[in-house]
Design an enzyme around this catalytic site. Sequence first.
Site, PDB file in Angstrom:
ATOM      1  N   CYS A   2       0.795  -1.232  -0.057  1.00 51.93           N
ATOM      2  CA  CYS A   2       0.007  -0.075  -0.112  1.00 51.93           C
ATOM      3  C   CYS A   2       1.121   1.328  -0.174  1.00 51.93           C
ATOM      4  O   CYS A   2       1.782   1.344   0.804  1.00 51.93           O
ATOM      5  CB  CYS A   2      -0.897   0.111   1.067  1.00 51.93           C
ATOM      6  SG  CYS A   2      -2.298  -1.272   1.434  1.00 51.93           S
ATOM      7  N   ARG A  27       5.902  -0.422  -4.502  1.00 55.01           N
ATOM      8  CA  ARG A  27       5.730  -0.950  -3.313  1.00 55.01           C
ATOM      9  C   ARG A  27       4.789  -2.260  -3.629  1.00 55.01           C
ATOM     10  O   ARG A  27       4.509  -3.100  -2.744  1.00 55.01           O
ATOM     11  CB  ARG A  27       5.160  -0.104  -2.103  1.00 55.01           C
ATOM     12  CG  ARG A  27       5.941   1.016  -1.673  1.00 55.01           C
ATOM     13  CD  ARG A  27       5.087   2.274  -1.138  1.00 55.01           C
ATOM     14  NE  ARG A  27       4.928   1.419   0.382  1.00 55.01           N
ATOM     15  CZ  ARG A  27       5.676   1.690   1.504  1.00 55.01           C
ATOM     16  NH1 ARG A  27       6.826   2.424   1.244  1.00 55.01           N
ATOM     17  NH2 ARG A  27       5.118   1.223   2.590  1.00 55.01           N
ATOM     18  N   TRP A  75      -2.821  -3.013  -1.814  1.00 55.88           N
ATOM     19  CA  TRP A  75      -2.366  -4.199  -1.977  1.00 55.88           C
ATOM     20  C   TRP A  75      -3.375  -5.090  -1.117  1.00 55.88           C
ATOM     21  O   TRP A  75      -3.338  -4.954   0.296  1.00 55.88           O
ATOM     22  CB  TRP A  75      -1.026  -4.413  -1.342  1.00 55.88           C
ATOM     23  CG  TRP A  75      -0.401  -5.609  -1.632  1.00 55.88           C
ATOM     24  CD1 TRP A  75       0.364  -6.100  -2.861  1.00 55.88           C
ATOM     25  CD2 TRP A  75      -0.355  -6.750  -1.088  1.00 55.88           C
ATOM     26  NE1 TRP A  75       0.921  -7.624  -2.731  1.00 55.88           N
ATOM     27  CE2 TRP A  75       0.518  -7.873  -1.415  1.00 55.88           C
ATOM     28  CE3 TRP A  75      -0.807  -7.099   0.543  1.00 55.88           C
ATOM     29  CZ2 TRP A  75       0.648  -9.274  -0.721  1.00 55.88           C
ATOM     30  CZ3 TRP A  75      -0.672  -8.254   0.874  1.00 55.88           C
ATOM     31  CH2 TRP A  75       0.220  -9.363   0.419  1.00 55.88           C
ATOM     32  N   ASN A 101      -3.379   1.915   5.209  1.00 53.72           N
ATOM     33  CA  ASN A 101      -2.351   0.872   5.115  1.00 53.72           C
ATOM     34  C   ASN A 101      -2.330  -0.058   6.401  1.00 53.72           C
ATOM     35  O   ASN A 101      -2.272   0.701   7.678  1.00 53.72           O
ATOM     36  CB  ASN A 101      -1.043   1.579   4.750  1.00 53.72           C
ATOM     37  CG  ASN A 101       0.191   0.402   4.850  1.00 53.72           C
ATOM     38  OD1 ASN A 101      -0.421  -0.683   4.488  1.00 53.72           O
ATOM     39  ND2 ASN A 101       1.342   0.775   4.823  1.00 53.72           N
ATOM     40  N   GLY A 102      -2.365  -1.398   6.223  1.00 55.16           N
ATOM     41  CA  GLY A 102      -2.300  -1.963   7.577  1.00 55.16           C
ATOM     42  C   GLY A 102      -3.563  -2.731   7.625  1.00 55.16           C
ATOM     43  O   GLY A 102      -4.304  -3.174   6.740  1.00 55.16           O
ATOM     44  N   GLU A 484      19.031 -17.581  -2.580  1.00 54.87           N
ATOM     45  CA  GLU A 484      18.981 -16.099  -3.295  1.00 54.87           C
ATOM     46  C   GLU A 484      18.732 -16.163  -4.635  1.00 54.87           C
ATOM     47  O   GLU A 484      17.758 -15.578  -5.043  1.00 54.87           O
ATOM     48  CB  GLU A 484      19.932 -15.287  -2.842  1.00 54.87           C
ATOM     49  CG  GLU A 484      19.874 -13.756  -3.505  1.00 54.87           C
ATOM     50  CD  GLU A 484      18.612 -13.036  -2.964  1.00 54.87           C
ATOM     51  OE1 GLU A 484      17.867 -13.530  -2.240  1.00 54.87           O
ATOM     52  OE2 GLU A 484      18.482 -11.916  -3.483  1.00 54.87           O
ATOM     53  N   LYS A 488      15.182 -15.207  -6.517  1.00 55.68           N
ATOM     54  CA  LYS A 488      15.021 -14.177  -7.593  1.00 55.68           C
ATOM     55  C   LYS A 488      14.250 -14.757  -8.710  1.00 55.68           C
ATOM     56  O   LYS A 488      13.322 -14.054  -9.186  1.00 55.68           O
ATOM     57  CB  LYS A 488      16.394 -13.567  -8.006  1.00 55.68           C
ATOM     58  CG  LYS A 488      17.254 -12.983  -6.989  1.00 55.68           C
ATOM     59  CD  LYS A 488      16.693 -11.420  -6.973  1.00 55.68           C
ATOM     60  CE  LYS A 488      15.674 -11.385  -5.639  1.00 55.68           C
ATOM     61  NZ  LYS A 488      16.450 -10.820  -4.372  1.00 55.68           N
ATOM     62  N   GLU A 491      10.330 -15.245  -7.806  1.00 61.21           N
ATOM     63  CA  GLU A 491       9.589 -14.004  -7.547  1.00 61.21           C
ATOM     64  C   GLU A 491       9.682 -13.194  -9.109  1.00 61.21           C
ATOM     65  O   GLU A 491       8.498 -12.533  -9.269  1.00 61.21           O
ATOM     66  CB  GLU A 491      10.143 -13.063  -6.695  1.00 61.21           C
ATOM     67  CG  GLU A 491      11.570 -12.595  -6.761  1.00 61.21           C
ATOM     68  CD  GLU A 491      11.858 -11.636  -5.618  1.00 61.21           C
ATOM     69  OE1 GLU A 491      11.015 -11.261  -4.787  1.00 61.21           O
ATOM     70  OE2 GLU A 491      13.024 -11.577  -5.189  1.00 61.21           O
ATOM     71  N   HIS A 507      20.462 -36.894  -0.190  1.00 60.05           N
ATOM     72  CA  HIS A 507      19.367 -37.136   0.580  1.00 60.05           C
ATOM     73  C   HIS A 507      17.887 -36.873   0.280  1.00 60.05           C
ATOM     74  O   HIS A 507      17.065 -36.656   1.083  1.00 60.05           O
ATOM     75  CB  HIS A 507      19.695 -36.334   2.043  1.00 60.05           C
ATOM     76  CG  HIS A 507      21.265 -36.547   2.602  1.00 60.05           C
ATOM     77  ND1 HIS A 507      21.289 -37.755   3.191  1.00 60.05           N
ATOM     78  CD2 HIS A 507      22.216 -35.956   2.332  1.00 60.05           C
ATOM     79  CE1 HIS A 507      22.690 -37.925   3.637  1.00 60.05           C
ATOM     80  NE2 HIS A 507      23.399 -36.643   3.237  1.00 60.05           N
ATOM     81  N   LYS A 609       6.863  -4.539  -2.154  1.00 56.85           N
ATOM     82  CA  LYS A 609       8.077  -4.177  -1.498  1.00 56.85           C
ATOM     83  C   LYS A 609       8.442  -4.203  -0.114  1.00 56.85           C
ATOM     84  O   LYS A 609       9.322  -4.877   0.157  1.00 56.85           O
ATOM     85  CB  LYS A 609       8.658  -2.626  -2.120  1.00 56.85           C
ATOM     86  CG  LYS A 609       9.870  -2.378  -1.789  1.00 56.85           C
ATOM     87  CD  LYS A 609      10.875  -3.101  -2.556  1.00 56.85           C
ATOM     88  CE  LYS A 609      12.336  -2.821  -2.176  1.00 56.85           C
ATOM     89  NZ  LYS A 609      13.326  -3.819  -2.714  1.00 56.85           N
TER      90      LYS A 609
HETATM   91  C1  F6R Z   1      13.001 -10.334  -2.348  1.00 56.81           C
HETATM   92  C2  F6R Z   1      12.767  -9.396  -1.094  1.00 56.81           C
HETATM   93  C3  F6R Z   1      12.167 -10.052  -0.093  1.00 56.81           C
HETATM   94  C4  F6R Z   1      12.700  -8.865   1.031  1.00 56.81           C
HETATM   95  C5  F6R Z   1      11.745  -9.401   2.488  1.00 56.81           C
HETATM   96  C6  F6R Z   1      12.266  -8.586   3.720  1.00 56.81           C
HETATM   97  O1  F6R Z   1      13.521 -10.004  -3.384  1.00 56.81           O
HETATM   98  O2  F6R Z   1      12.971  -8.255  -1.398  1.00 56.81           O
HETATM   99  O3  F6R Z   1      12.210 -11.240   0.250  1.00 56.81           O
HETATM  100  O4  F6R Z   1      13.933  -9.174   1.301  1.00 56.81           O
HETATM  101  O5  F6R Z   1      10.565  -9.100   2.242  1.00 56.81           O
HETATM  102  O6  F6R Z   1      12.458  -7.193   3.339  1.00 56.81           O
HETATM  103  P1  F6R Z   1      12.995  -6.253   4.306  1.00 56.81           P
HETATM  104  O7  F6R Z   1      14.531  -6.349   4.000  1.00 56.81           O
HETATM  105  O8  F6R Z   1      12.687  -4.781   3.799  1.00 56.81           O
HETATM  106  O9  F6R Z   1      12.809  -6.496   5.697  1.00 56.81           O
END
Ligand code: F6R
Length: 614
Positions: A2, A27, A75, A101-102, A484, A488, A491, A507, A609
């Site tokens: 949001c 976001r 969102w 938001n929330g 990681e 990537k 997502e 395993h 985000k």
């Molecule tokens: C993946 C990504 C998320 C954030 C996670 C934590 O690319 O961006 O997995 O890493 O939501 O976010 P922060 O670091 O803002 O607490």
Amino acid sequence: MCGIVGYVGARQAQDVVVDGLRRLEYRGYDSAGIALVADGRMASDKPAGKLANLEKALEESPLPPSHTGIGHTRWATHGAPNDANAHPHLGGGKRLAIVHNGIIENFAELRTELETAGHTLLSETDTEVAAHLVERELDGGADLTTAMQAVCRRLAGAFTLVAVDARAPDLVVAARRNSPLVVGLGEGENFLGSDVAAFIEYTREALELGQDQVVTISRDEVTVTGFDGVPAEGTQYHVDWDLSAAEKDGHDWFMRKEIHEQPSAVADSLLGRRAADGQLQLDEVRLSDQDLREIDKVIIIACGTSFYAGLVAKYAIEHWTRMPCEVELSSEFRYRDPILTQSTLVVAISQSGETADTLQAIRHARVQRSKVLAICNTNGSTIPRESDAVIYTHAGPEIGVASTKGFLTQLVACYLLGLYLAQIKGTRFGDEINEVMDQLDQIPDQIQSVLDREEEIYAIAGQQVGAKSVLFLGRHAGYPVALEGALKLKELAYIHAEGFAAGELKHGPIALIEEGLPVLCVVPPRGRDQLHAKMLSGIQEVRARGAHTICLAEENDDTITPYADVLIRLPQVPTLLQPLVATVPLQLFACELATQMGHDVDQPRNLAKSVTVE
Ligand code: F6R
């Protein structure tokens, strides 16, 4: 999650609000809306879908000119992402408009109360309940600020609320509890935003608000109170980046731009860390040396990519300090009764500084009297504010939803923390620490050398369009890199991807290997012979079963050549620091594959985000 914008001033509010929403698009959202106060009436529009839908609607049916307005990108939490559930929500008399938001946790009982009193609610949202409650206070004679305070006292949960009243044409009132909100301070105009990106085009002076506070902005004034009405003060700060940092700078995606910014982001995060006498210094760490000497255990808490930075940190911190270091997902931490004492250092890693799970976890740790140190990229955000100490990363704004430079700079901060603890506890000699710092100083150029070969990686990514599944293998510090890399790809490209510790293959996961399955392998530097040899056998095992092996290995490593269907070369760096260079090709790979598949790389489906709800 949001985006919220509020404006009062001489400009056309619609333009400022829509611009602000555009800058907050990153976001993540599924509908957008606006409300303006004009001629004593409320004018609003809120179509489902992307901001372009709202802009089209405003072109077809323009709203009247106005100098006071609010806007929102939603969102979805309560209710589907449709027009009815989009924000702003109006009170029954259409006098009051509110965005939120929330999550208002006690919304069901408040809704029943309103419906029993004869109110008709038009959406499934918790927000509309707040709209009716605030409007009821206004109708009872309260002004907008007092009405907001009274309603906030009744709400449970996490929320940022921003409201306008058709009968108060020069005011916007907002409130926050456990959810982000910043004030932008202008000349003859003031702004509200979920973060500073909302108003960076107009001002770089910002005001950070505390917990449970209400802020009222007019053209010339900003007043802050608690929910109880007692006057309070925000903390003013200067934003050290400008509009150009929030633009794409010739790249197709913010993400690609941010990948390319990594050499400078890493260099900036290392800047000024060594004093004239060669000692490591972390200015923002407000804990005394004595406090840190008493630490006997580190627990790292984080989510997603930040959690993977924590997994890398464990290898480094334990190696340099000989102290146990646990790493835990924030969302699990609080619910398992963790063993925390005054001598536990809890390290919260968060790019945004607003992640609700991490915030709740640090609150839990502080109640248990543990010390909390935040590693964060966002000045003025909640997590560093509620921590005992902070190491800021200097990545600049990260707008692409998928974290890239945020991750690399978190790694730098973790290494610095590990070395600093080792210096204070005397577990490493000064020259050993200096040697690692010298190696870190070379990393920006080494990252650049990977970026200089991006076209090779794009070609490799292009060959995987149509892949149904991709595996990633790593060992030691390369294991979190594999996780990681898989995240990537999931997502951005929406391809099934898994990261495994190569030693675990036999395993279970090896059963997944079939003819042609792409497996990306992060090969440790040759310096660690045991690790390297074990990784090589893992690669041979998957290749023998038909896997297509894409290997990331250092320059001079010829032992890998017979087992790699494709080779991506990495610069030579020590094992512990290898994630700083090995992650970069995986970011480029995911970004390019998603691009070639026609996906929106900066705003992947269903993602936000900053995840500000638990
Ligand atoms: C993946 C990504 C998320 C954030 C996670 C934590 O690319 O961006 O997995 O890493 O939501 O976010 P922060 O670091 O803002 O607490």
